[in-house]
Design a protein around this motif. Sequence first.
Motif, PDB file in Angstrom:
ATOM      1  N   LYS A 169     -17.715  -6.976 -50.280  1.00 45.83           N
ATOM      2  CA  LYS A 169     -18.613  -7.439 -51.347  1.00 45.83           C
ATOM      3  C   LYS A 169     -19.604  -6.377 -51.785  1.00 45.83           C
ATOM      4  CE  LYS A 169     -18.041 -12.202 -50.047  1.00 45.83           C
ATOM      5  NZ  LYS A 169     -18.560 -13.266 -49.186  1.00 45.83           N
ATOM      6  N   ILE A 170     -19.569  -5.227 -51.147  1.00 46.52           N
ATOM      7  CA  ILE A 170     -20.465  -4.149 -51.544  1.00 46.52           C
ATOM      8  C   ILE A 170     -20.085  -3.692 -52.958  1.00 46.52           C
ATOM      9  CG2 ILE A 170     -21.078  -1.740 -51.078  1.00 46.52           C
ATOM     10  CD1 ILE A 170     -20.902  -2.429 -48.102  1.00 46.52           C
ATOM     11  N   ALA A 171     -21.111  -3.436 -53.756  1.00 47.50           N
ATOM     12  CA  ALA A 171     -20.894  -3.011 -55.142  1.00 47.50           C
ATOM     13  C   ALA A 171     -21.557  -1.661 -55.369  1.00 47.50           C
ATOM     14  CB  ALA A 171     -21.492  -4.051 -56.097  1.00 47.50           C
ATOM     15  N   VAL A 172     -21.255  -1.060 -56.500  1.00 48.81           N
ATOM     16  CA  VAL A 172     -21.929   0.173 -56.916  1.00 48.81           C
ATOM     17  C   VAL A 172     -22.711  -0.114 -58.184  1.00 48.81           C
ATOM     18  CG1 VAL A 172     -21.544   2.455 -57.892  1.00 48.81           C
ATOM     19  CG2 VAL A 172     -20.318   1.771 -55.863  1.00 48.81           C
ATOM     20  N   SER A 173     -23.958   0.319 -58.202  1.00 46.58           N
ATOM     21  CA  SER A 173     -24.788   0.085 -59.392  1.00 46.58           C
ATOM     22  C   SER A 173     -24.472   1.134 -60.450  1.00 46.58           C
ATOM     23  CB  SER A 173     -26.272   0.170 -59.024  1.00 46.58           C
ATOM     24  OG  SER A 173     -26.617   1.527 -58.789  1.00 46.58           O
ATOM     25  N   ASP A 174     -25.019   0.912 -61.642  1.00 45.29           N
ATOM     26  CA  ASP A 174     -24.826   1.888 -62.722  1.00 45.29           C
ATOM     27  C   ASP A 174     -25.378   3.253 -62.328  1.00 45.29           C
ATOM     28  OD1 ASP A 174     -23.813  -0.204 -64.085  1.00 45.29           O
ATOM     29  OD2 ASP A 174     -25.596  -0.560 -65.320  1.00 45.29           O
ATOM     30  N   GLU A 175     -26.385   3.256 -61.441  1.00 45.45           N
ATOM     31  CA  GLU A 175     -26.976   4.527 -61.002  1.00 45.45           C
ATOM     32  C   GLU A 175     -26.246   5.112 -59.796  1.00 45.45           C
ATOM     33  OE1 GLU A 175     -29.213   1.696 -61.279  1.00 45.45           O
ATOM     34  OE2 GLU A 175     -29.369   2.244 -63.398  1.00 45.45           O
ATOM     35  N   GLY A 176     -25.162   4.440 -59.379  1.00 42.96           N
ATOM     36  CA  GLY A 176     -24.387   4.990 -58.273  1.00 42.96           C
ATOM     37  C   GLY A 176     -24.912   4.647 -56.896  1.00 42.96           C
ATOM     38  N   GLN A 177     -25.804   3.662 -56.810  1.00 39.62           N
ATOM     39  CA  GLN A 177     -26.261   3.232 -55.493  1.00 39.62           C
ATOM     40  C   GLN A 177     -25.432   2.030 -55.037  1.00 39.62           C
ATOM     41  OE1 GLN A 177     -30.727   3.115 -56.350  1.00 39.62           O
ATOM     42  NE2 GLN A 177     -30.585   4.183 -54.385  1.00 39.62           N
ATOM     43  N   PHE A 178     -25.301   1.889 -53.724  1.00 39.80           N
ATOM     44  CA  PHE A 178     -24.569   0.725 -53.216  1.00 39.80           C
ATOM     45  C   PHE A 178     -25.469  -0.501 -53.224  1.00 39.80           C
ATOM     46  CE2 PHE A 178     -22.147   4.212 -51.058  1.00 39.80           C
ATOM     47  CZ  PHE A 178     -20.989   4.035 -51.803  1.00 39.80           C
ATOM     48  N   LEU A 179     -24.869  -1.634 -53.561  1.00 42.15           N
ATOM     49  CA  LEU A 179     -25.591  -2.904 -53.646  1.00 42.15           C
ATOM     50  C   LEU A 179     -24.946  -3.914 -52.708  1.00 42.15           C
ATOM     51  CD1 LEU A 179     -25.716  -3.256 -57.560  1.00 42.15           C
ATOM     52  CD2 LEU A 179     -27.437  -2.190 -56.066  1.00 42.15           C
ATOM     53  N   ASP A 180     -25.767  -4.816 -52.159  1.00 44.65           N
ATOM     54  CA  ASP A 180     -25.200  -5.876 -51.327  1.00 44.65           C
ATOM     55  C   ASP A 180     -24.755  -7.051 -52.207  1.00 44.65           C
ATOM     56  OD1 ASP A 180     -27.445  -7.379 -51.939  1.00 44.65           O
ATOM     57  OD2 ASP A 180     -28.310  -7.248 -49.933  1.00 44.65           O
ATOM     58  N   ASP A 181     -24.350  -8.150 -51.573  1.00 42.44           N
ATOM     59  CA  ASP A 181     -23.805  -9.264 -52.346  1.00 42.44           C
ATOM     60  C   ASP A 181     -24.869  -9.989 -53.155  1.00 42.44           C
ATOM     61  OD1 ASP A 181     -24.961 -10.132 -50.024  1.00 42.44           O
ATOM     62  OD2 ASP A 181     -23.349 -11.486 -49.436  1.00 42.44           O
ATOM     63  N   GLU A 182     -26.146  -9.649 -52.939  1.00 42.64           N
ATOM     64  CA  GLU A 182     -27.191 -10.198 -53.801  1.00 42.64           C
ATOM     65  C   GLU A 182     -27.765  -9.115 -54.713  1.00 42.64           C
ATOM     66  OE1 GLU A 182     -30.071 -12.486 -51.550  1.00 42.64           O
ATOM     67  OE2 GLU A 182     -28.463 -13.045 -50.155  1.00 42.64           O
ATOM     68  N   ASP A 183     -27.006  -8.045 -54.890  1.00 41.67           N
ATOM     69  CA  ASP A 183     -27.390  -6.941 -55.772  1.00 41.67           C
ATOM     70  C   ASP A 183     -28.649  -6.207 -55.329  1.00 41.67           C
ATOM     71  OD1 ASP A 183     -25.176  -7.199 -57.339  1.00 41.67           O
ATOM     72  OD2 ASP A 183     -26.144  -8.339 -58.930  1.00 41.67           O
ATOM     73  N   ARG A 184     -28.970  -6.279 -54.043  1.00 41.26           N
ATOM     74  CA  ARG A 184     -30.085  -5.470 -53.523  1.00 41.26           C
ATOM     75  C   ARG A 184     -29.545  -4.089 -53.162  1.00 41.26           C
ATOM     76  NH1 ARG A 184     -31.837  -9.980 -49.160  1.00 41.26           N
ATOM     77  NH2 ARG A 184     -29.673  -9.517 -48.631  1.00 41.26           N
ATOM     78  N   VAL A 185     -30.352  -3.070 -53.457  1.00 40.90           N
ATOM     79  CA  VAL A 185     -29.929  -1.698 -53.140  1.00 40.90           C
ATOM     80  C   VAL A 185     -29.859  -1.516 -51.621  1.00 40.90           C
ATOM     81  CG1 VAL A 185     -30.632   0.727 -53.238  1.00 40.90           C
ATOM     82  CG2 VAL A 185     -30.823  -0.709 -55.275  1.00 40.90           C
ATOM     83  N   ILE A 186     -28.797  -0.876 -51.164  1.00 39.41           N
ATOM     84  CA  ILE A 186     -28.623  -0.612 -49.737  1.00 39.41           C
ATOM     85  C   ILE A 186     -29.157   0.787 -49.434  1.00 39.41           C
ATOM     86  CG2 ILE A 186     -26.936  -0.340 -47.881  1.00 39.41           C
ATOM     87  CD1 ILE A 186     -25.095  -2.266 -49.440  1.00 39.41           C
ATOM     88  N   GLY A 187     -30.232   0.840 -48.672  1.00 38.35           N
ATOM     89  CA  GLY A 187     -30.828   2.128 -48.333  1.00 38.35           C
ATOM     90  C   GLY A 187     -30.218   2.727 -47.076  1.00 38.35           C
ATOM     91  N   THR A 188     -29.936   1.862 -46.105  1.00 38.18           N
ATOM     92  CA  THR A 188     -29.308   2.287 -44.857  1.00 38.18           C
ATOM     93  C   THR A 188     -28.195   1.304 -44.550  1.00 38.18           C
ATOM     94  OG1 THR A 188     -31.437   3.067 -44.065  1.00 38.18           O
ATOM     95  CG2 THR A 188     -29.702   2.803 -42.429  1.00 38.18           C
ATOM     96  N   LEU A 189     -27.029   1.833 -44.240  1.00 37.60           N
ATOM     97  CA  LEU A 189     -25.890   0.950 -44.022  1.00 37.60           C
ATOM     98  C   LEU A 189     -25.250   1.244 -42.670  1.00 37.60           C
ATOM     99  CD1 LEU A 189     -24.000  -1.233 -45.191  1.00 37.60           C
ATOM    100  CD2 LEU A 189     -22.566   0.616 -46.076  1.00 37.60           C
ATOM    101  N   PHE A 190     -25.346   0.247 -41.766  1.00 36.32           N
ATOM    102  CA  PHE A 190     -24.553   0.327 -40.538  1.00 36.32           C
ATOM    103  C   PHE A 190     -23.200  -0.303 -40.845  1.00 36.32           C
ATOM    104  CE2 PHE A 190     -22.532  -1.566 -36.998  1.00 36.32           C
ATOM    105  CZ  PHE A 190     -22.560  -0.561 -36.060  1.00 36.32           C
TER     106      PHE A 190
END
Lengths: 193, 408
Positions: free
Chosen positions: B209-230
Amino acid sequence: MTKRSNRVAIAILGATAFTLAGCREDQVDAQAFPDLQSCTDQVTPGGMFSAQDCEIAVAEAETLHLESAPRYDSLSVCEEQHGEGACGSEASATQSGSGSIFMPLLSGYLIGSMLSGRAGMSAGQPLYKTKGGQYTNAARTSTFSGNSGATKLNTSQFTKPATTAGKAPMTRATAASRGGFGKSASGRTGFGG
Amino acid sequence: MQKMTLPERPQWRDHARDVGFTFADMHGEPYWDETSAYAFSLAQIESDIEDPATELHAMCREAVGHVLASNTLMDRLAIPVAHRDLIIDSWQRDDPEIYGRFDFAYDGNGPAKLLEYNADTPTSLYESAAFQWQWLEDQIAAGVLPEGSDQFNGIHEALVARFGEVFAPDTQLHFTAAQGNPEDYATVEAMGWAAREAGLGAHYCDLEKIAVSDEGQFLDDEDRVIGTLFKLYPWEDLLRDDYANHIAGSQCQFVEPAWKALLSNKGLLPVLWHMFEGHPNLLPAFFEEDIADALAGTGAPASDVAAAFERVAAQLRAGHVTKPILSREGASVSILKAGEIVEQAQNTDYREHPRIVQAYASLPQFDGFRPVIGAWIIGPQCVGIGIREDRSRITQDLSRFKPHYITP
């Protein structure tokens, strides 16, 4: 001096590590079905849903379908997401639609109990095929293995999806904006070692 | 090291159910098995496992530098050319590691022998850190184990400390795993618990469910930017996914870091042998293409390993294991003795990859089962063990987890 931890939280597995205490999301009884007939066929006295619930949910889902179905700028991009033969033009789905915008065909409904009338919610949600033979909601944020069967779902599954009618349709690039991880080694279930 | 038959805790299945340890039985077979346990002396734990594992991790870090300096080795480890800079950058930035697990063959006598390093996505963390710990507490309280019995298991505390050391307070971490696998999810959850105990925010999102934003950042399933991903998903797969090209520009810190791709790769084993030939905890290992003909007696070894090969040729001919450089849960592993296949994994998922040859270390047998010691590394240090045993020589995904204790 022991070689073990002094204290270990016996983690309760099942999402609690990731939710704030007391903030667990409400769940509701939910059912998926491919068409109105299969919903009404399952109506039993004292059951989860009445025939009227089926009709209301289907009507709500069909409205949402027209407003909020994923929209794509070409048939091929739509079929990349939903599979061959699973898409049609917006014009054929809606009277005022464009012949150059494409939407997946509605291929099932998700109905949640006791949600009708809540702000921002819709008890009936449309389901669409995915290319992988599963089913997804309008926002493409949830995947279901089939379009029939009963389960419990978080109420957030019944949030009204954002309107797509009148908005710019997704291009190949934007359509792929979710789900780009996890495709390698398909067929494996776990990835740990 | 002894295997002791012990009474099971009468309520352990209820306890497992209460805490959501749903895979205590899997596929109709026990996975968690406390009908017996392994007993160690403190000296065995400290001198034979703990200190060597900590030392091996430091050697592995040296090996990272060695591999990164050589395009030839990067080729042999099948690191995609397009993503080598990503890996080099993660090493040069010193992106922190959290955890890993060495698998050892050990029988209580002599040095533990390194079978492989699960440095990127090791599982069975929950069983090792929490369920095993509770077993010890309960069995001491019940008088089944004598007062003063101990366990080599500081895993949970060390994880909490490590998260606290690596991340500023209140950092929001995302955790991800492929959807629908309770074992992987349990490992991620045990991580999430430790992160929260360290004062960090922990959120979960299914990998798919991870997405990519228009700015190329990864987003979670609620469209929050993922800063650190385990991510409980291996680098070798991440680097071959549709989003691989987004990783470098995502401003997302990955845990484990990209340089772990070099350590969770079986190509590490011949690199270690080359750098530290004769180390007591290492088994002789070579890239198969360098020595296959020589081993079969039909040709010469590659010139740069010829001398090293000759020193151990007799040992390899007596028994060796071939493993694909990328393989998990024992897939596509074969054991050969004197040229005959004595055991071969049924799972052949990874057979297309290049292979390494490693001298065979026979696992000890206790009541027909062969234990493998999983030594947990948190940060730079070995902090605990978990044991899995199998009737087969190849530890696979149906292997049982066995608790252990240190005798007073």
